[in-house]
Design an enzyme around this catalytic site. Structure first.
Site, PDB file in Angstrom:
ATOM      1  N   ARG A 218       3.218  -0.546  -5.122  1.00  0.00           N
ATOM      2  CA  ARG A 218       3.111  -1.261  -3.866  1.00  0.00           C
ATOM      3  C   ARG A 218       1.595  -1.792  -3.392  1.00  0.00           C
ATOM      4  O   ARG A 218       1.446  -2.469  -2.512  1.00  0.00           O
ATOM      5  CB  ARG A 218       3.107  -0.005  -2.726  1.00  0.00           C
ATOM      6  CG  ARG A 218       4.526   0.427  -2.848  1.00  0.00           C
ATOM      7  CD  ARG A 218       4.686   1.645  -1.837  1.00  0.00           C
ATOM      8  NE  ARG A 218       4.795   1.024  -0.356  1.00  0.00           N
ATOM      9  CZ  ARG A 218       5.935   1.042   0.167  1.00  0.00           C
ATOM     10  NH1 ARG A 218       7.207   1.252  -0.304  1.00  0.00           N
ATOM     11  NH2 ARG A 218       5.938   0.462   1.525  1.00  0.00           N
TER      12      ARG A 218
ATOM     13  N   GLU B 276       3.766 -15.706 -11.657  1.00  0.00           N
ATOM     14  CA  GLU B 276       3.158 -14.127 -11.299  1.00  0.00           C
ATOM     15  C   GLU B 276       2.586 -13.427 -12.209  1.00  0.00           C
ATOM     16  O   GLU B 276       1.721 -12.589 -12.071  1.00  0.00           O
ATOM     17  CB  GLU B 276       4.281 -13.762 -10.377  1.00  0.00           C
ATOM     18  CG  GLU B 276       5.394 -13.381 -11.007  1.00  0.00           C
ATOM     19  CD  GLU B 276       6.606 -12.674 -10.281  1.00  0.00           C
ATOM     20  OE1 GLU B 276       6.032 -12.141  -9.120  1.00  0.00           O
ATOM     21  OE2 GLU B 276       7.574 -12.911 -10.326  1.00  0.00           O
TER      22      GLU B 276
ATOM     23  N   TRP C 108      -3.482  -2.397  -1.302  1.00  0.00           N
ATOM     24  CA  TRP C 108      -3.219  -3.864  -1.662  1.00  0.00           C
ATOM     25  C   TRP C 108      -4.077  -4.568  -0.266  1.00  0.00           C
ATOM     26  O   TRP C 108      -3.872  -4.274   0.879  1.00  0.00           O
ATOM     27  CB  TRP C 108      -1.702  -4.146  -1.465  1.00  0.00           C
ATOM     28  CG  TRP C 108      -1.746  -5.586  -1.763  1.00  0.00           C
ATOM     29  CD1 TRP C 108      -1.434  -6.168  -3.181  1.00  0.00           C
ATOM     30  CD2 TRP C 108      -1.527  -6.825  -0.868  1.00  0.00           C
ATOM     31  NE1 TRP C 108      -1.276  -7.509  -2.947  1.00  0.00           N
ATOM     32  CE2 TRP C 108      -1.284  -8.050  -1.568  1.00  0.00           C
ATOM     33  CE3 TRP C 108      -1.486  -6.863   0.534  1.00  0.00           C
ATOM     34  CZ2 TRP C 108      -1.022  -9.322  -1.176  1.00  0.00           C
ATOM     35  CZ3 TRP C 108      -1.285  -8.130   1.047  1.00  0.00           C
ATOM     36  CH2 TRP C 108      -0.960  -9.470   0.360  1.00  0.00           C
TER      37      TRP C 108
ATOM     38  N   LYS D 155       4.556  -4.744  -5.340  1.00  0.00           N
ATOM     39  CA  LYS D 155       6.140  -4.918  -5.517  1.00  0.00           C
ATOM     40  C   LYS D 155       6.823  -4.950  -4.091  1.00  0.00           C
ATOM     41  O   LYS D 155       7.596  -5.750  -4.060  1.00  0.00           O
ATOM     42  CB  LYS D 155       6.436  -3.590  -6.136  1.00  0.00           C
ATOM     43  CG  LYS D 155       7.852  -3.438  -6.342  1.00  0.00           C
ATOM     44  CD  LYS D 155       8.340  -4.638  -7.270  1.00  0.00           C
ATOM     45  CE  LYS D 155       9.948  -4.448  -7.525  1.00  0.00           C
ATOM     46  NZ  LYS D 155      10.236  -5.763  -8.368  1.00  0.00           N
TER      47      LYS D 155
ATOM     48  N   CYS E  94       0.761  -1.037   0.082  1.00  0.00           N
ATOM     49  CA  CYS E  94       0.173   0.089   0.176  1.00  0.00           C
ATOM     50  C   CYS E  94       0.908   1.372  -0.100  1.00  0.00           C
ATOM     51  O   CYS E  94       1.900   1.088   0.506  1.00  0.00           O
ATOM     52  CB  CYS E  94      -0.937   0.107   1.217  1.00  0.00           C
ATOM     53  SG  CYS E  94      -2.127  -1.226   1.371  1.00  0.00           S
TER      54      CYS E  94
ATOM     55  N   LYS F 173       8.226 -16.389 -12.373  1.00  0.00           N
ATOM     56  CA  LYS F 173       8.082 -15.425 -13.208  1.00  0.00           C
ATOM     57  C   LYS F 173       6.828 -15.821 -13.935  1.00  0.00           C
ATOM     58  O   LYS F 173       5.910 -15.052 -14.340  1.00  0.00           O
ATOM     59  CB  LYS F 173       9.541 -15.155 -14.298  1.00  0.00           C
ATOM     60  CG  LYS F 173      10.444 -14.765 -13.519  1.00  0.00           C
ATOM     61  CD  LYS F 173      10.558 -13.170 -13.504  1.00  0.00           C
ATOM     62  CE  LYS F 173       9.894 -13.036 -11.971  1.00  0.00           C
ATOM     63  NZ  LYS F 173      10.921 -12.861 -10.718  1.00  0.00           N
TER      64      LYS F 173
ATOM     65  N   ASN G 235      -1.094   1.944   6.233  1.00  0.00           N
ATOM     66  CA  ASN G 235      -0.559   0.671   5.827  1.00  0.00           C
ATOM     67  C   ASN G 235      -0.239  -0.128   7.067  1.00  0.00           C
ATOM     68  O   ASN G 235       0.119   0.373   8.153  1.00  0.00           O
ATOM     69  CB  ASN G 235       0.867   1.159   5.120  1.00  0.00           C
ATOM     70  CG  ASN G 235       0.599   1.759   3.836  1.00  0.00           C
ATOM     71  OD1 ASN G 235      -0.320   1.754   3.441  1.00  0.00           O
ATOM     72  ND2 ASN G 235       1.846   2.324   3.337  1.00  0.00           N
ATOM     73  N   GLY G 236      -0.188  -1.534   6.736  1.00  0.00           N
ATOM     74  CA  GLY G 236       0.013  -2.156   8.135  1.00  0.00           C
ATOM     75  C   GLY G 236      -1.120  -3.242   8.388  1.00  0.00           C
ATOM     76  O   GLY G 236      -2.188  -3.206   7.572  1.00  0.00           O
TER      77      GLY G 236
ATOM     78  N   GLU H  48      13.222 -19.788 -10.326  1.00  0.00           N
ATOM     79  CA  GLU H  48      12.778 -18.541 -10.815  1.00  0.00           C
ATOM     80  C   GLU H  48      12.067 -18.502 -12.069  1.00  0.00           C
ATOM     81  O   GLU H  48      11.216 -17.304 -12.115  1.00  0.00           O
ATOM     82  CB  GLU H  48      14.278 -17.855 -10.699  1.00  0.00           C
ATOM     83  CG  GLU H  48      13.990 -16.272 -11.280  1.00  0.00           C
ATOM     84  CD  GLU H  48      13.272 -15.255 -10.154  1.00  0.00           C
ATOM     85  OE1 GLU H  48      13.028 -15.765  -9.203  1.00  0.00           O
ATOM     86  OE2 GLU H  48      12.979 -14.161 -10.631  1.00  0.00           O
TER      87      GLU H  48
ATOM     88  N   HIS I  67      10.524 -38.108  -9.351  1.00  0.00           N
ATOM     89  CA  HIS I  67       9.819 -38.740  -7.871  1.00  0.00           C
ATOM     90  C   HIS I  67       8.457 -38.380  -7.672  1.00  0.00           C
ATOM     91  O   HIS I  67       7.983 -38.209  -6.745  1.00  0.00           O
ATOM     92  CB  HIS I  67      10.645 -38.335  -6.658  1.00  0.00           C
ATOM     93  CG  HIS I  67      12.120 -38.995  -6.860  1.00  0.00           C
ATOM     94  ND1 HIS I  67      12.533 -40.351  -6.503  1.00  0.00           N
ATOM     95  CD2 HIS I  67      13.275 -38.331  -7.324  1.00  0.00           C
ATOM     96  CE1 HIS I  67      13.737 -40.529  -6.736  1.00  0.00           C
ATOM     97  NE2 HIS I  67      14.413 -39.315  -7.087  1.00  0.00           N
TER      98      HIS I  67
HETATM   99  C1  F6R Z   1       8.722 -12.002  -7.522  1.00  0.00           C
HETATM  100  C2  F6R Z   1       8.763 -11.139  -6.477  1.00  0.00           C
HETATM  101  C3  F6R Z   1       8.899 -11.371  -5.162  1.00  0.00           C
HETATM  102  C4  F6R Z   1       9.958 -10.662  -4.293  1.00  0.00           C
HETATM  103  C5  F6R Z   1       9.670 -10.967  -2.778  1.00  0.00           C
HETATM  104  C6  F6R Z   1      10.725 -10.313  -2.061  1.00  0.00           C
HETATM  105  O1  F6R Z   1       9.000 -11.471  -8.829  1.00  0.00           O
HETATM  106  O2  F6R Z   1       9.346  -9.872  -6.961  1.00  0.00           O
HETATM  107  O3  F6R Z   1       8.839 -12.710  -5.003  1.00  0.00           O
HETATM  108  O4  F6R Z   1      11.130 -11.165  -4.581  1.00  0.00           O
HETATM  109  O5  F6R Z   1       8.493 -10.315  -2.195  1.00  0.00           O
HETATM  110  O6  F6R Z   1      10.917  -8.777  -2.223  1.00  0.00           O
HETATM  111  P1  F6R Z   1      12.024  -8.192  -1.826  1.00  0.00           P
HETATM  112  O7  F6R Z   1      13.383  -8.760  -2.467  1.00  0.00           O
HETATM  113  O8  F6R Z   1      11.839  -6.877  -2.107  1.00  0.00           O
HETATM  114  O9  F6R Z   1      12.216  -8.398  -0.192  1.00  0.00           O
END
Ligand code: F6R
Length: 621
Positions: free
Chosen positions: A27, A501, A75, A616, A2, A498, A101-102, A494, A517
């Site tokens: 955010r 998400e 969010w 984010k 947020c 990607k 926020n929180g 990873e 397995h």
């Molecule tokens: C995936 C992604 C999230 C962040 C995770 C940690 O593309 O962006 O999985 O990697 O929320 O975020 P940070 O690195 O900001 O602690």
């Protein structure tokens, strides 16, 4: 998570509030709103269930004016993404507006008590409880010694309400009766005050402040800022009034310009040659065949005494930690453990004296990572942050650390931060290795490989056209497998993350051999498997796993690092990346995986930079 903005001054608040919310939208972006004190008196509020652009359109239709205002982009945690649940929330009968926020953990009991006193709730949020609670405290404060209407009643009301909250907050409040007052308070959710001339700003990170002021105050937990257009006071819960530490906004500003790219994610993928170069800059010491870091805040003796390293983080940063484990154990021979930050915090593992803990995080604000680091720090361990955002909460709280210098990452899916994290982890492994057994020659070889990274990543980007064609063939699949071994097992994780998400396709990453397995049961002609199969110690083994998938009719997309006839004869599609030693392969192999998820998401009509349900910076646990 947020975004919050606030303005007090003599100009119209809305332009700053809207531009700030646009910059904070990464955010959270399921609903948004602003509130101003109208020039004619009374609080105005405009809210939408939707994006900041929708809020902006609503304000074009009906403007909100006023030189005192707050805004929020949400969010959802408590209550769906509806207009009623959007912030700001009104407290009492139009006494105040609040953006929060929180998470307030005791909101139900507080709500119950407030309802019993006659407060009517419009939303399902925990935040509205805070608004009414402050209004209730304000009624009491105004009724006794400060019934004269001085702003002291407002300050005391906020302080009293905060003392009743359990949980986390970053919040900003404005009162109907105080045209020159904003109150901002922090406990667990970041807030920055921007210091201007006859105007002041508040935001949940520095991005909205760029272009408005260069002087900032980071609020720490339990601090409350009393903000007037020409004066800022900072009060600490236990220490009373404290002198604010005014800092200069770093030059790492938000580049809100897409520079011709369709999306931030694509721009950030293409920035990787440069962001990797920035991570390397000034850190390679060729004379001593090692790396150098300024901010670890450990003596050489302490560094040599390290017996164990814990790497922790979430999501993509956790994947970096996994690569880090392989790197540090191989190059430095120090035992490494990788922990999900959300588990580390509550698991309470035995941690020996000579253990250091690295929190890996792009944003530096992830609540789980912050909480895990605080917990290990409390137990007396040296904590280090491997972080991108300068001045972020984790960067400030850790005992030392390394910045990525990747520049702002706006796309919700992490791309350049991942490859920068891996670059820094490779240098750390080299550094720790050279303090121990690693030879000068080995150090030199690693340095020359590291130096070649930016140009190899540049070259790798040339596969984009080919990846696009592959995306067109497989964009309709509903399941994907990503398979790799050794250093490329985390790469597979990873790649799968990607895809999940941003395109909402179910994808699983596995160590290629582990597939037999269980997950091999998923293989059929509609489930593509992406194999990361460059040359290296496990090449033959991965090739066997690839054959096992082909034998069961599964389509295979293979990532190879030379004109690989064996793989080309088996696979349905092949992407070639440049050759590099095993330990740096994830950096190069990540590029086609990022591009593949991007192209598939585009073909499926997904919002690449703002995928559903995500944000984010995840500042709630
Ligand atoms: C995936 C992604 C999230 C962040 C995770 C940690 O593309 O962006 O999985 O990697 O929320 O975020 P940070 O690195 O900001 O602690």
């Amino acid at each position: 998570m947020c975004g919050i903005v606030g303005y007090v001054g003599s100009k119209d608040a809305c332009p700053f509030l809207i531009s700030g919310l646009q910059r904070l939208e990464y955010r959270g972006y399921d609903s948004a709103g602003i509130s101003t004190l109208r020039p004619t008196g009374g609080l105005g509020v405009t809210k939408v269930a939707g994006r900041v652009a929708d809020l902006d359109s609503a304000l074009q239709r009906q403007a909100l004016t006023g030189a005192l205002g707050i805004g929020h982009t949400r969010w959802a945690t408590h209550g769906a993404a509806t207009e009623d649940n959007a912030h700001p929330h009104i407290g009492g009968q139009g006494i105040l507006s609040l953006a929060h926020n929180g998470v307030i953990e005791n909101y139900e009991s507080l709500k119950f008590a407030l309802q019993a006193k006659g407060y009517a709730f419009r939303s399902q949020t925990d935040s509205e409880v805070v608004a009414h609670l402050i209004a209730d405290c304000f009624k009491n404060a105004a009724a006794d010694q400060h019934g004269d209407g001085s702003v002291q009643s407002g300050i005391e009301a906020v302080q009293e309400a905060l003392s009743q909250l359990r949980g986390t907050y970053g919040l900003v409040v404005m009162f109907r009766d105080y045209p020159d007052l904003l109150i901002a308070a922090r406990c667990g959710s970041p807030l920055v005050v921007g210091v201007g001339k006859d105007e002041q700003f508040v935001a949940s990170d520095t991005s909205p402040l760029v272009g408005f002021t260069e002087r900032i105050i980071y609020l720490a937990d339990h601090q409350l800022a009393v903000i007037r257009s020409n004066n800022i006071q900072v009060l600490h819960r236990d220490q009373g009034r404290i002198r604010p530490d005014i800092q200069t906004l770093s030059s790492q500003t938000v580049d809100a310009n897409l520079e011709g790219y369709g999306h931030y994610m694509l721009k950030e993928i293409y920035e990787q040659p440069e962001s990797i170069q920035n991570a390397l800059r000034g850190r390679l010491d060729k004379d001593n065949a090692t790396a150098k870091f300024g901010g670890l805040n450990l003596t050489t003796q302490q560094l040599r005494g390290i017996q164990r390293i814990i790497l922790t983080g979430c999501g993509t940063s956790w994947h970096s930690a996994l690569v880090g484990e392989y790197l540090i154990e191989e190059l430095a021979r120090i035992p490494v453990e990788v922990e999900y930050a959300s588990e580390l915090r509550y698991r309470n593992p035995p941690v020996d004296h000579d253990t250091i803990v690295f929190g890996i995080t792009q944003s530096g604000e992830t609540a789980d990572t912050l909480a895990a680091l605080r917990e290990v720090k409390r137990k007396g361990h040296h904590t280090l942050a491997l972080c991108n955002v300068i001045g972020s909460s984790i960067a400030q709280e850790a005992d030392g650390g390394v910045y990525l210098h990747a520049g702002p990452e706006i796309g919700v899916a992490s791309t350049k931060a991942f490859t920068s994290q891996l670059t820094v982890l490779s240098m750390l492994a080299l550094y720790f290795g050279r303090l121990r057994h690693l030879s000068f020659e080995a150090g030199q070889r690693i340095i020359s490989q590291l130096e070649s990274l930016p140009s190899l990543v540049e070259k790798t980007l040339e596969c984009h056209g080919q990846v696009k064609e592959i995306a067109e063939r497989y964009a309709d699949a509903t399941n994907f497998l990503y398979l790799g071994r050794n250093y490329n097992f985390p790469t597979a994780l990873e790649g799968a993350l990607k895809l999940k998400e941003i395109s909402y396709i179910h994808a699983e990453g596995y160590p290629a051999a582990e597939m037999k397995h269980g997950p091999i049961a998923l293989v059929d002609e509609r489930t593509p498997s992406v194999f990361i199969v460059p040359q290296g110690t496990v090449y033959d083994k991965v090739l066997s796993n690839l054959q096992e998938v082909k034998a069961r009719g599964g389509p295979v997309i293979a990532i190879v690092d030379h004109d690989d006839r064996q793989v080309t004869n088996l696979a349905d599609a092949v992407i070639q990346i440049p050759q590099i030693e095993d330990f740096l392969q994830p950096i190069v192999a990540a590029i086609p995986l990022q591009l593949l998820s991007y192209e598939i998401a585009l073909l499926r009509g997904c919002d690449v930079d703002k995928p559903r349900n995500l944000a984010k910076s995840v500042t709630v646990e």
